[in-house]
Scaffold this motif. Structure first.
Motif, PDB file in Angstrom:
ATOM      1  N   ASP A  74      13.774   2.939  13.586  1.00  0.00           N
ATOM      2  CA  ASP A  74      12.494   3.188  13.223  1.00  0.00           C
ATOM      3  C   ASP A  74      12.351   4.523  12.653  1.00  0.00           C
ATOM      4  OD1 ASP A  74      11.987   5.172  15.902  1.00  0.00           O
ATOM      5  OD2 ASP A  74      12.878   3.332  16.244  1.00  0.00           O
ATOM      6  N   ALA A  75      13.407   5.219  12.741  1.00  0.00           N
ATOM      7  CA  ALA A  75      13.260   6.620  11.999  1.00  0.00           C
ATOM      8  C   ALA A  75      13.393   6.615  10.322  1.00  0.00           C
ATOM      9  CB  ALA A  75      14.491   7.422  12.206  1.00  0.00           C
ATOM     10  N   LEU A  76      13.603   5.265  10.013  1.00  0.00           N
ATOM     11  CA  LEU A  76      13.840   4.831   8.636  1.00  0.00           C
ATOM     12  C   LEU A  76      12.888   4.006   8.015  1.00  0.00           C
ATOM     13  CD1 LEU A  76      17.530   4.702   7.651  1.00  0.00           C
ATOM     14  CD2 LEU A  76      15.882   6.588   7.154  1.00  0.00           C
ATOM     15  N   ALA A  77      12.463   3.080   9.196  1.00  0.00           N
ATOM     16  CA  ALA A  77      11.766   2.001   8.813  1.00  0.00           C
ATOM     17  C   ALA A  77      10.133   1.838   9.456  1.00  0.00           C
ATOM     18  CB  ALA A  77      12.387   0.497   9.225  1.00  0.00           C
ATOM     19  N   GLY A  78       9.774   3.078   9.521  1.00  0.00           N
ATOM     20  CA  GLY A  78       8.438   3.150  10.127  1.00  0.00           C
ATOM     21  C   GLY A  78       7.334   2.451   9.074  1.00  0.00           C
ATOM     22  N   ALA A  79       6.395   2.078   9.583  1.00  0.00           N
ATOM     23  CA  ALA A  79       5.254   1.548   8.638  1.00  0.00           C
ATOM     24  C   ALA A  79       4.756   2.439   7.771  1.00  0.00           C
ATOM     25  CB  ALA A  79       4.200   1.036   9.767  1.00  0.00           C
ATOM     26  N   ARG A  80       4.214   1.943   6.625  1.00  0.00           N
ATOM     27  CA  ARG A  80       3.753   2.768   5.515  1.00  0.00           C
ATOM     28  C   ARG A  80       2.301   2.835   5.723  1.00  0.00           C
ATOM     29  NH1 ARG A  80       6.634  -0.356   0.815  1.00  0.00           N
ATOM     30  NH2 ARG A  80       6.349  -1.947   2.408  1.00  0.00           N
ATOM     31  N   GLY A  81       1.615   3.746   5.447  1.00  0.00           N
ATOM     32  CA  GLY A  81       0.184   3.806   5.271  1.00  0.00           C
ATOM     33  C   GLY A  81      -0.538   4.358   6.303  1.00  0.00           C
ATOM     34  N   ASN A  82       0.159   4.903   7.260  1.00  0.00           N
ATOM     35  CA  ASN A  82      -0.352   5.580   8.509  1.00  0.00           C
ATOM     36  C   ASN A  82      -0.876   6.849   8.173  1.00  0.00           C
ATOM     37  OD1 ASN A  82       1.701   7.586   9.086  1.00  0.00           O
ATOM     38  ND2 ASN A  82       2.761   5.489  10.062  1.00  0.00           N
ATOM     39  N   GLU A  83      -1.569   7.551   8.939  1.00  0.00           N
ATOM     40  CA  GLU A  83      -2.219   8.943   8.634  1.00  0.00           C
ATOM     41  C   GLU A  83      -1.500   9.925   8.323  1.00  0.00           C
ATOM     42  OE1 GLU A  83      -4.941   9.775  11.408  1.00  0.00           O
ATOM     43  OE2 GLU A  83      -6.699   8.219  11.021  1.00  0.00           O
ATOM     44  N   ARG A  84      -0.035   9.980   9.094  1.00  0.00           N
ATOM     45  CA  ARG A  84       0.897  10.905   8.888  1.00  0.00           C
ATOM     46  C   ARG A  84       1.738  10.923   7.864  1.00  0.00           C
ATOM     47  NH1 ARG A  84       3.717  10.614  14.546  1.00  0.00           N
ATOM     48  NH2 ARG A  84       3.690   8.466  14.213  1.00  0.00           N
ATOM     49  N   ASP A  85       1.648   9.478   7.284  1.00  0.00           N
ATOM     50  CA  ASP A  85       2.530   9.149   5.983  1.00  0.00           C
ATOM     51  C   ASP A  85       2.548  10.054   4.959  1.00  0.00           C
ATOM     52  OD1 ASP A  85       4.739   7.730   5.317  1.00  0.00           O
ATOM     53  OD2 ASP A  85       3.289   5.893   5.222  1.00  0.00           O
ATOM     54  N   VAL A  86       3.644  10.271   4.361  1.00  0.00           N
ATOM     55  CA  VAL A  86       3.741  11.184   2.997  1.00  0.00           C
ATOM     56  C   VAL A  86       4.581  10.274   1.902  1.00  0.00           C
ATOM     57  CG1 VAL A  86       3.213  13.260   3.974  1.00  0.00           C
ATOM     58  CG2 VAL A  86       5.764  12.470   3.927  1.00  0.00           C
ATOM     59  N   GLY A  87       4.358  10.689   0.608  1.00  0.00           N
ATOM     60  CA  GLY A  87       4.921   9.995  -0.557  1.00  0.00           C
ATOM     61  C   GLY A  87       6.370   9.628  -0.057  1.00  0.00           C
ATOM     62  N   GLU A  88       7.192  10.835   0.252  1.00  0.00           N
ATOM     63  CA  GLU A  88       8.564  10.834   0.656  1.00  0.00           C
ATOM     64  C   GLU A  88       9.060   9.592   1.565  1.00  0.00           C
ATOM     65  OE1 GLU A  88      12.836  11.639   0.400  1.00  0.00           O
ATOM     66  OE2 GLU A  88      11.006  11.744  -0.880  1.00  0.00           O
ATOM     67  N   LEU A  89       8.306   9.645   2.689  1.00  0.00           N
ATOM     68  CA  LEU A  89       8.476   8.492   3.669  1.00  0.00           C
ATOM     69  C   LEU A  89       8.344   7.106   2.982  1.00  0.00           C
ATOM     70  CD1 LEU A  89       6.827  10.153   7.075  1.00  0.00           C
ATOM     71  CD2 LEU A  89       9.196  10.252   6.193  1.00  0.00           C
ATOM     72  N   GLN A  90       7.116   7.023   2.129  1.00  0.00           N
ATOM     73  CA  GLN A  90       7.005   5.727   1.749  1.00  0.00           C
ATOM     74  C   GLN A  90       8.191   5.218   0.472  1.00  0.00           C
ATOM     75  OE1 GLN A  90       3.106   4.633  -0.319  1.00  0.00           O
ATOM     76  NE2 GLN A  90       2.220   6.036   1.128  1.00  0.00           N
ATOM     77  N   ARG A  91       8.677   6.154  -0.003  1.00  0.00           N
ATOM     78  CA  ARG A  91       9.885   6.138  -0.899  1.00  0.00           C
ATOM     79  C   ARG A  91      11.029   5.872   0.134  1.00  0.00           C
ATOM     80  NH1 ARG A  91       7.276  10.131  -3.850  1.00  0.00           N
ATOM     81  NH2 ARG A  91       8.477  11.869  -2.777  1.00  0.00           N
ATOM     82  N   VAL A  92      11.247   6.115   1.215  1.00  0.00           N
ATOM     83  CA  VAL A  92      12.437   5.930   2.128  1.00  0.00           C
ATOM     84  C   VAL A  92      12.191   4.646   2.679  1.00  0.00           C
ATOM     85  CG1 VAL A  92      13.405   6.255   4.238  1.00  0.00           C
ATOM     86  CG2 VAL A  92      12.872   8.341   2.892  1.00  0.00           C
ATOM     87  N   VAL A  93      11.152   4.089   3.171  1.00  0.00           N
ATOM     88  CA  VAL A  93      10.972   2.460   3.270  1.00  0.00           C
ATOM     89  C   VAL A  93      11.258   1.555   2.082  1.00  0.00           C
ATOM     90  CG1 VAL A  93       9.404   0.962   3.958  1.00  0.00           C
ATOM     91  CG2 VAL A  93       9.403   3.242   5.108  1.00  0.00           C
TER      92      VAL A  93
END
Length: 389
Positions: free
Chosen positions: A195-214
């Motif tokens: 889950d450190a890498l595969a967390g759901a996109r679109g939550n309030e804490r999400d940033v562009g970099e995390l979306q790119r990681v997923v």
């Protein structure tokens, strides 16, 4: 042969087309092993003879250039720490106890892996990917080790939180290096703390970099050949991105052990150190709601205590004592003194922990136990007589 071992043939071809001698040699070695297991010793010997004539220096140089040699594991570009741990579990060293339905699902996965080429030929193959989810200590890592041992393959364990970098784009590069490393040799790639890498996109804490990681994770999974064995484990399945779920054909929940599994765990972990007449059923009842990892630790601590005391068997009351104190720890009951422990154990199981038993366990007088528990029968005889009656 080509149909039975198409996966290895294709991997050898991939290595040749990429001018990657290391990859071709590794999978040729696996092909030879499988041929020998199938009784084709002459064909296996012919492959190994060719491998013996291969220029080893070229393989080593190519691996070093790619940054993927066994002596040059992938590292995080920021911390320079290794991101992959390589091990080779042996079947005799890895035990596994699972509920029957989950065990059947795992066996189905193993059968799918072992007969992948035949399933491809029948147009019935699924990608060799399995996702494990459940509470910490329920056996996810042990299951990954067991699968690798059953398949006779190296286990490449990746703690996904070690891949996460504060540098822009570095996490995705770390991820790519891990997948490239795994593709070079027959192995089981295990992504722990997924889950450190595969967390759901679109939550309030999400940033562009995390979306790119997923997105990078999805791309790397999709780029893996279906025959590559990929395992992933998470303690927080509710955090996983829905697109990640769809990439895993096999999904295995790892629940807390039921009574049947708990009994098997107690017996297995205590082994020859269990005294005759040990109340396994009492252990099973009193350990409801704990993980297999907790049971294993209690057994290890009890055996260690017996060995240090020079005893061939564990003491039954000592096992129950450690179980009771562990439950107190789980429930966050503060027990900072030995007296507090005795009071807790007395309240937890009055019948099991008589005044005399507690005095023996802690090396004090029954009068002392009576005083701290604020009970009558100053020498404990009355209570012990009632228990024996």
């Amino acid at each position: 042969m080509a149909v039975d071992h198409l996966s290895e043939v294709l991997k050898i071809l991939d290595g040749a087309l990429r001018a990657n001698a290391s990859m071709a040699a590794n999978y040729a070695g696996l092909l030879a092993d499988k041929l020998e297991e199938g009784g084709n010793r002459q064909q296996a010997r012919q492959i190994r003879e060719r491998l013996a004539r291969a220029p080893g220096a070229l393989v080593s140089v190519q691996e070093a250039q790619l940054g993927i040699s066994l002596n040059n594991l992938p590292v995080d570009g920021e911390s320079r720490l290794h991101t992959v741990d390589v091990s080779r579990p042996e079947p005799q060293d890895v035990g596994l106890v699972l509920p029957s339905a989950i065990e059947a699902r795992v066996e189905e996965f193993l059968a799918s892996v072992r007969h992948h080429d035949a399933l491809v030929a029948a147009n019935a193959a699924l990608p060799n990917r399995l996702l494990m989810h459940g509470l910490p200590g329920t056996g996810k890592t042990q299951l990954a080790r067991w699968i690798a041992a059953q398949l006779g393959l190296q286990l490449l364990t990746v703690r996904c939180d070690t891949l996460v970098s504060s540098l822009l784009g570095q996490t995705s590069r770390n991820l790519r290096r891990v997948f490239e490393y795994a593709e070079q040799r027959p192995c089981v790639l295990f992504l722990d703390e997924f889950d450190a890498l595969a967390g759901a996109r679109g939550n309030e804490r999400d940033v562009g970099e995390l979306q790119r990681v997923v997105i990078a994770l999805l791309q790397n999974i999709d780029a893996l050949p279906d025959g590559t064995i990929l395992l992933a484990a998470t303690n927080h399945d509710q955090l996983l991105d829905p697109a990640i779920w769809r990439r895993f054909s096999f999904r295995v929940p790892m629940p807390l052990p039921d009574c049947t599994v708990r009994e098997a765990l107690w017996q297995r972990f205590l082994g020859d150190y269990a005294p005759s007449g040990l109340d396994f059923q009492g252990l099973v009842v009193r350990s409801e709601g704990v993980t297999g990892a907790v049971i294993e630790q209690i057994c290890l601590d009890s055996k260690r205590s017996a060995v240090l005391a020079g005893h061939p068997k564990v003491d039954e009351h000592e096992v129950f004592r450690r179980l009771g104190l562990t439950l107190a720890l789980i429930d966050r009951v503060p027990l900072s003194t030995r007296d507090a422990e005795m009071v807790w154990l007395r309240r937890w199981d009055r019948k099991l922990f008589s005044l005399r038993v507690l005095a023996k366990l802690y090396g004090v007088s029954t009068r002392h136990v009576t005083n701290i528990t604020q009970e009558g029968a100053p020498d404990g005889h009355e209570e012990d007589d009632q228990r024996s009656g």
